[in-house]
Design a protein around this motif. Sequence first.
Motif, PDB file in Angstrom:
ATOM      1  N   THR A  53       9.543 -64.463  53.219  1.00 16.42           N
ATOM      2  CA  THR A  53       9.374 -65.195  52.633  1.00 16.42           C
ATOM      3  C   THR A  53       8.782 -66.111  53.523  1.00 16.42           C
ATOM      4  OG1 THR A  53      10.391 -65.275  50.562  1.00 16.42           O
ATOM      5  CG2 THR A  53       9.144 -66.278  50.605  1.00 16.42           C
ATOM      6  N   MET A  54       9.332 -66.435  54.101  1.00  9.13           N
ATOM      7  CA  MET A  54       8.281 -67.739  55.214  1.00  9.13           C
ATOM      8  C   MET A  54       7.850 -67.400  56.265  1.00  9.13           C
ATOM      9  SD  MET A  54      12.175 -69.556  56.215  1.00  9.13           S
ATOM     10  CE  MET A  54      12.810 -70.641  55.277  1.00  9.13           C
ATOM     11  N   LEU A  55       8.205 -65.717  56.597  1.00  6.77           N
ATOM     12  CA  LEU A  55       6.993 -65.635  57.646  1.00  6.77           C
ATOM     13  C   LEU A  55       5.516 -64.875  56.590  1.00  6.77           C
ATOM     14  CD1 LEU A  55       6.690 -63.739  60.162  1.00  6.77           C
ATOM     15  CD2 LEU A  55       7.518 -61.600  59.030  1.00  6.77           C
ATOM     16  N   GLY A  56       6.208 -64.195  56.009  1.00  4.87           N
ATOM     17  CA  GLY A  56       4.543 -63.665  54.920  1.00  4.87           C
ATOM     18  C   GLY A  56       3.540 -65.054  54.670  1.00  4.87           C
ATOM     19  N   THR A  57       4.696 -65.853  53.922  1.00  8.77           N
ATOM     20  CA  THR A  57       3.146 -67.127  54.224  1.00  8.77           C
ATOM     21  C   THR A  57       3.030 -67.888  55.459  1.00  8.77           C
ATOM     22  OG1 THR A  57       5.353 -68.508  52.660  1.00  8.77           O
ATOM     23  CG2 THR A  57       3.657 -69.295  53.574  1.00  8.77           C
ATOM     24  N   LEU A  58       3.344 -67.186  56.300  1.00 12.58           N
ATOM     25  CA  LEU A  58       2.994 -67.954  57.302  1.00 12.58           C
ATOM     26  C   LEU A  58       1.919 -66.653  57.762  1.00 12.58           C
ATOM     27  CD1 LEU A  58       6.176 -69.289  59.779  1.00 12.58           C
ATOM     28  CD2 LEU A  58       4.532 -70.410  58.980  1.00 12.58           C
ATOM     29  N   ILE A  59       1.784 -65.253  57.747  1.00 16.07           N
ATOM     30  CA  ILE A  59       1.065 -64.449  58.662  1.00 16.07           C
ATOM     31  C   ILE A  59      -0.140 -64.338  56.962  1.00 16.07           C
ATOM     32  CG2 ILE A  59       2.109 -63.597  60.228  1.00 16.07           C
ATOM     33  CD1 ILE A  59       2.959 -61.217  58.144  1.00 16.07           C
ATOM     34  N   GLY A  60       0.262 -64.308  56.152  1.00 16.09           N
ATOM     35  CA  GLY A  60      -0.560 -63.961  55.274  1.00 16.09           C
ATOM     36  C   GLY A  60      -0.999 -64.920  54.171  1.00 16.09           C
ATOM     37  N   GLY A  61       0.067 -66.149  53.856  1.00 15.47           N
ATOM     38  CA  GLY A  61       0.026 -67.346  53.538  1.00 15.47           C
ATOM     39  C   GLY A  61       0.260 -67.328  51.856  1.00 15.47           C
ATOM     40  N   PHE A  62      -0.417 -68.695  50.905  1.00 14.46           N
ATOM     41  CA  PHE A  62       1.385 -69.120  50.211  1.00 14.46           C
ATOM     42  C   PHE A  62       1.472 -67.230  49.651  1.00 14.46           C
ATOM     43  CE2 PHE A  62       1.906 -70.464  45.841  1.00 14.46           C
ATOM     44  CZ  PHE A  62       3.268 -71.128  45.750  1.00 14.46           C
ATOM     45  N   TRP A  63       0.555 -67.595  48.978  1.00 15.19           N
ATOM     46  CA  TRP A  63       0.570 -66.029  47.759  1.00 15.19           C
ATOM     47  C   TRP A  63       1.041 -65.161  48.072  1.00 15.19           C
ATOM     48  CZ3 TRP A  63       0.964 -68.012  43.078  1.00 15.19           C
ATOM     49  CH2 TRP A  63      -0.010 -68.770  42.808  1.00 15.19           C
ATOM     50  N   VAL A  64       0.637 -64.385  49.607  1.00 13.30           N
ATOM     51  CA  VAL A  64       1.807 -63.171  50.205  1.00 13.30           C
ATOM     52  C   VAL A  64       3.505 -63.600  50.143  1.00 13.30           C
ATOM     53  CG1 VAL A  64       1.737 -61.434  51.464  1.00 13.30           C
ATOM     54  CG2 VAL A  64      -0.059 -62.602  50.719  1.00 13.30           C
ATOM     55  N   GLY A  65       3.690 -64.860  50.204  1.00 17.95           N
ATOM     56  CA  GLY A  65       5.053 -65.576  50.844  1.00 17.95           C
ATOM     57  C   GLY A  65       5.915 -65.194  50.162  1.00 17.95           C
ATOM     58  N   ALA A  66       4.946 -66.023  48.929  1.00 18.47           N
ATOM     59  CA  ALA A  66       5.954 -66.037  47.601  1.00 18.47           C
ATOM     60  C   ALA A  66       5.818 -64.954  46.575  1.00 18.47           C
ATOM     61  CB  ALA A  66       4.720 -67.700  46.595  1.00 18.47           C
ATOM     62  N   ALA A  67       5.023 -64.371  46.197  1.00 21.24           N
ATOM     63  CA  ALA A  67       5.004 -62.864  45.710  1.00 21.24           C
ATOM     64  C   ALA A  67       6.401 -61.808  46.511  1.00 21.24           C
ATOM     65  CB  ALA A  67       3.449 -62.554  45.626  1.00 21.24           C
ATOM     66  N   GLY A  68       5.724 -61.511  47.597  1.00 23.41           N
ATOM     67  CA  GLY A  68       7.218 -60.999  48.009  1.00 23.41           C
ATOM     68  C   GLY A  68       8.608 -61.320  48.102  1.00 23.41           C
ATOM     69  N   GLY A  69       8.317 -62.912  48.231  1.00 24.98           N
ATOM     70  CA  GLY A  69       9.919 -63.853  48.093  1.00 24.98           C
ATOM     71  C   GLY A  69      10.119 -63.342  46.875  1.00 24.98           C
ATOM     72  N   PHE A  70       9.151 -63.213  45.666  1.00 26.98           N
ATOM     73  CA  PHE A  70       9.862 -63.674  44.774  1.00 26.98           C
ATOM     74  C   PHE A  70       9.875 -61.462  43.787  1.00 26.98           C
ATOM     75  CE2 PHE A  70       9.221 -63.301  39.481  1.00 26.98           C
ATOM     76  CZ  PHE A  70       9.440 -64.612  39.182  1.00 26.98           C
ATOM     77  N   LEU A  71       9.658 -60.663  44.310  1.00 25.66           N
ATOM     78  CA  LEU A  71       9.588 -59.482  43.941  1.00 25.66           C
ATOM     79  C   LEU A  71      10.891 -58.818  44.414  1.00 25.66           C
ATOM     80  CD1 LEU A  71       8.530 -56.514  43.194  1.00 25.66           C
ATOM     81  CD2 LEU A  71       7.415 -56.573  45.850  1.00 25.66           C
ATOM     82  N   TYR A  72      11.357 -59.994  46.426  1.00 31.77           N
ATOM     83  CA  TYR A  72      12.549 -59.672  46.427  1.00 31.77           C
ATOM     84  C   TYR A  72      13.472 -59.999  45.030  1.00 31.77           C
ATOM     85  CZ  TYR A  72      17.410 -60.718  48.809  1.00 31.77           C
ATOM     86  OH  TYR A  72      18.246 -60.598  49.762  1.00 31.77           O
ATOM     87  N   ASN A  73      13.736 -60.756  44.735  1.00 31.26           N
ATOM     88  CA  ASN A  73      14.237 -61.773  44.419  1.00 31.26           C
ATOM     89  C   ASN A  73      14.575 -61.043  42.496  1.00 31.26           C
ATOM     90  OD1 ASN A  73      14.475 -64.169  45.331  1.00 31.26           O
ATOM     91  ND2 ASN A  73      16.002 -64.444  44.107  1.00 31.26           N
ATOM     92  N   ILE A  74      13.248 -60.573  42.048  1.00 35.70           N
ATOM     93  CA  ILE A  74      12.815 -59.073  40.649  1.00 35.70           C
ATOM     94  C   ILE A  74      13.974 -58.469  41.426  1.00 35.70           C
ATOM     95  CG2 ILE A  74      11.859 -58.004  39.250  1.00 35.70           C
ATOM     96  CD1 ILE A  74      11.396 -60.603  38.867  1.00 35.70           C
ATOM     97  N   ILE A  75      13.960 -57.155  42.495  1.00 33.20           N
ATOM     98  CA  ILE A  75      14.288 -56.110  42.993  1.00 33.20           C
ATOM     99  C   ILE A  75      15.912 -56.456  42.538  1.00 33.20           C
ATOM    100  CG2 ILE A  75      15.053 -54.194  44.605  1.00 33.20           C
ATOM    101  CD1 ILE A  75      12.136 -54.378  43.814  1.00 33.20           C
ATOM    102  N   MET A  76      16.093 -57.169  43.255  1.00 30.75           N
ATOM    103  CA  MET A  76      17.759 -57.772  43.498  1.00 30.75           C
ATOM    104  C   MET A  76      18.453 -57.805  41.854  1.00 30.75           C
ATOM    105  SD  MET A  76      18.209 -56.880  45.997  1.00 30.75           S
ATOM    106  CE  MET A  76      20.493 -57.671  46.544  1.00 30.75           C
ATOM    107  N   ALA A  77      17.629 -58.879  41.053  1.00 27.44           N
ATOM    108  CA  ALA A  77      17.800 -59.011  39.640  1.00 27.44           C
ATOM    109  C   ALA A  77      18.333 -57.924  38.862  1.00 27.44           C
ATOM    110  CB  ALA A  77      17.202 -60.099  38.996  1.00 27.44           C
ATOM    111  N   PHE A  78      17.350 -57.208  39.508  1.00 27.00           N
ATOM    112  CA  PHE A  78      17.029 -55.792  38.636  1.00 27.00           C
ATOM    113  C   PHE A  78      18.249 -54.443  39.164  1.00 27.00           C
ATOM    114  CE2 PHE A  78      14.445 -57.867  35.742  1.00 27.00           C
ATOM    115  CZ  PHE A  78      13.491 -56.776  35.587  1.00 27.00           C
ATOM    116  N   THR A  79      19.117 -55.222  40.178  1.00 29.53           N
ATOM    117  CA  THR A  79      20.163 -54.014  40.428  1.00 29.53           C
ATOM    118  C   THR A  79      20.970 -54.399  41.137  1.00 29.53           C
ATOM    119  OG1 THR A  79      19.297 -53.978  42.691  1.00 29.53           O
ATOM    120  CG2 THR A  79      17.871 -52.215  41.435  1.00 29.53           C
ATOM    121  N   MET A  80      21.388 -55.193  41.768  1.00 27.25           N
ATOM    122  CA  MET A  80      22.337 -55.289  42.486  1.00 27.25           C
ATOM    123  C   MET A  80      23.119 -57.407  41.315  1.00 27.25           C
ATOM    124  SD  MET A  80      22.936 -55.109  45.808  1.00 27.25           S
ATOM    125  CE  MET A  80      24.660 -55.698  46.017  1.00 27.25           C
ATOM    126  N   TRP A  81      22.138 -58.204  41.346  1.00 29.21           N
ATOM    127  CA  TRP A  81      22.702 -59.667  41.246  1.00 29.21           C
ATOM    128  C   TRP A  81      23.098 -60.118  39.786  1.00 29.21           C
ATOM    129  CZ3 TRP A  81      18.837 -62.403  44.745  1.00 29.21           C
ATOM    130  CH2 TRP A  81      19.638 -61.981  46.039  1.00 29.21           C
TER     131      TRP A  81
END
Lengths: 201, 280
Positions: A53-81
């Motif tokens: 998420t931090m890397l995504g923000t550093l290279i793609g900006g806030f929205w790319v990092g936030a969306a990537g991080g949020f998507l990671y949590n969504i995937i994990m919430a819908f599968t494992m967590w």
Amino acid sequence: MAETKEIEMKEISPTGKAIIAVVLIPTIAALNYVGGVIVEALKAPIWGDTWGTMLGTLIGGFWVGAAGGFLYNIIMAFTMWGLPNWVWGFANVAVALITWFLMKMNLTDLKSLKTWAAVIGLFGFVYPAFTTAISIGVFGGGPLWKPIPAAVYAAVLKSTGNFYLANYLQNVSTEIIDKPISYAIAVIIASRIPKRFILAK
Amino acid sequence: MSAGISLLKRTAVEANTIFQRLDGRVKFLYFIWATVLVYIFYDPYLTLAFLIVTLAMAAYAKVFKPIAMTLLIIIVPWIILGVLILALPFGFPWNKTVIGYINVLGYRLPVYLEGLGWGITWPLRISVAISSALFFYLTTNQAKLVATLFKMKVPFKAIYMIIATFQFIPLLFDEANTIIQAQISRGLKTDVGVLQRIKNYLAVVIPLTISALNKVQTRAITLESRGFSAPVKKTFLYEARLTAADWAFLGIMAAVTVFLAWVYVTIGYSPVAHLQWIWA
């Protein structure tokens, strides 16, 4: 002739930042996940699932990092967590926001004391207040299942009887090491990435 | 290999049971419905009933093992730690009712109902959420998942991102494995101190990230050349449609909802365990 060729190149080139962001976001989400697995394999002393998420923000900006991080949590919430864990996606958005703030304030020099003070202050003490609110509101605020945070939780609860403080300090004990190290990892990787991949201004 | 990656490397189980044939939207609704209901009630017995029903459906659909493994790894340690800390006199502020005593290292410690209820109910709620989510994920193949998400009006780009993440995870994991093996063959030591472990981590994630970003460019070109951004109506391999079995399943959920609403109104939020509501 040369002019015609240039026009044709423009037609097939994926220069649009939108399409690169569409591909970059799942890559960031997958890096978060695989980063956590590599931590397990190498037994590194961090969680390792937010540096993407931090890397995504550093290279793609806030929205790319936030969306990537949020998507990671969504995937994990819908599968494992489990479903309620999707709310941790907001924690990843907070991580992206803090990273973006640090980037905008030019606090990316890892040799600077000022950078470390800001990183530890924001990730170690401010960010846990946010995660504590989520963990109490959605998960009941019990002890984490890792031994050190659980010991901190039990010790604070026993000595103060303050449920909220026990939860906050438990979260501080996990974040104050993990997030600054993750930030350092993200900054080091971002500094070694070829410039053509940097979308963030 | 961790339980997590082995789970996400797994695609839907292609068995010919009624649950695989159910529409993805119905299973998704079951996942939301079960999760919301166990949060409305505060009763470990009722929550356990939801968990047993979900696991029974999972067993019939031949997806019991990965779900049970996940619950064993995540929920069981959480319940053990939670009960030990909250039900014993370690300061859980709502502890009032002593239900018994246990001997720990020669000390006779009281066990409190409030902490015990809290320490069991919350992890059980999460276990219902996890098992119903995995039930949806493991019984719905990706073509049906795409169609389901599209029918649920999820934007096309967001659908691509979700499906792409599922595809990237095993690819990146295989690549990370190759990089770890390559670095070990070049002298990377894994049995080292804490600082060196972080350096080892960098030695793996830097090449992994650069390789992943190189593929971003290629994928972007591929998507564009296949008309991903073209302003036309997209078509799908599978068309999501509700059948009689879907309607029957929805009918059972509706009947249970009505029954539980009656229970909530007449008996309360903890109809079996009769726990007191505790809200932090």
